[in-house]
Structures are given as structure tokens and as C-alpha cells.
Scaffold this motif. Structure first.
Motif: not given
Length: 128
Positions: A78-84, A88-90, A108-124
Motif C-alpha cells: 500500500h506504500l504507493p498510495f497516499r493513505i492518511g 483509513r476512515d473511508q 466475532l463481528r466486533d473482534n473482526i471490526r477491531a482487528a481491521l481497524q488496527n490493520l487499517a491504521t497500520h496502513m497509514i
């Protein structure tokens, strides 16, 4: 002793394909997601396929992404893309809407959501 994976608990292949389809549906129609939609090709078929394959292995199902593309190395890919924070919020807006449509245990939904939030934040990779 049998182990049940999040992949199986979420509903397996059919549920993940539905999740990915709904995610990209929202990315296509929500004005608030046009920033990340613009980062994608006009035809989303390849993106859908890759996200499904990633989710499959990430949730403990068949490791389809790894078999076809090697290690995900998500941040590097994801480095070629400008991710702020906005991008992430979008992404999370679309994913949260899609997750809400998939029948699964709320914990399970809450756990997946939290894990994806962390993953999306890591892409910034941008401060703005």
C-alpha cells in the motif's frame, strides 16, 4: 478435538465473498468514500478477488492470497498510495457497513471490526 476458525464462524467462502462484494458496493456509492474509490481501477474485479483471498487466509481459511501472490506484506503493497486518517476512515466506513450486513455472532463481528481497524491504521503512511 476440532478447532473452529473465524473463517468458519463467519460463514466461510460465501460469507466472505458477500462481505467483499458489499464493501466494494459501498465504496462505489458512498460520496464519503470517493477518496479511496479513486485509488482503485474502474473495474474492481481484481481488487475484490485479492481482498477475498486475503480475508480467507487472514481468518484461518484457505491461504489463497499467499498461494497466489506470496506474503501479503500489506503495508509495503500500500506504500504507493497516499493513505492518511481520512482514507483509513473511508475504508472502515465501507467495511463497517458491509460487516453489519453479514450474519455472524456479534462478538466475532466486533473482534473482526477491531482487528481491521488496527490493520487499517497500520496502513497509514501520510500525516495528513
Amino acid at each position: 478435538m476440532t478447532s473452529t476458525t473465524p473463517y468458519e464462524l463467519a460463514g466461510g467462502e460465501a460469507a466472505l465473498r458477500s462481505l467483499v462484494d458489499r464493501f466494494y458496493f459501498y465504496m462505489d456509492i458512498l460520496p464519503e468514500a470517493q477518496g479511496i474509490r479513486a485509488m482503485h481501477a474502474d473495474n474492481l474485479a481484481s481488487a475484490k478477488d485479492k481482498l477475498f483471498k486475503f480475508f480467507s487466509g487472514w481468518l484461518g481459511g484457505p491461504d489463497l492470497f499467499m498461494q497466489e501472490f506470496g506474503h501479503p506484506m500489506l503495508r509495503a503493497r500500500h506504500l504507493p498510495f497516499r493513505i492518511g486518517e481520512s482514507e483509513r476512515d473511508q475504508w472502515m466506513l465501507c467495511m463497517n457497513k458491509a460487516l453489519d450486513e453479514i450474519a455472524m455472532d456479534p462478538r466475532l463481528r466486533d473482534n473482526i471490526r477491531a482487528a481491521l481497524q488496527n490493520l487499517a491504521t497500520h496502513m497509514i503512511n501520510q500525516d495528513t
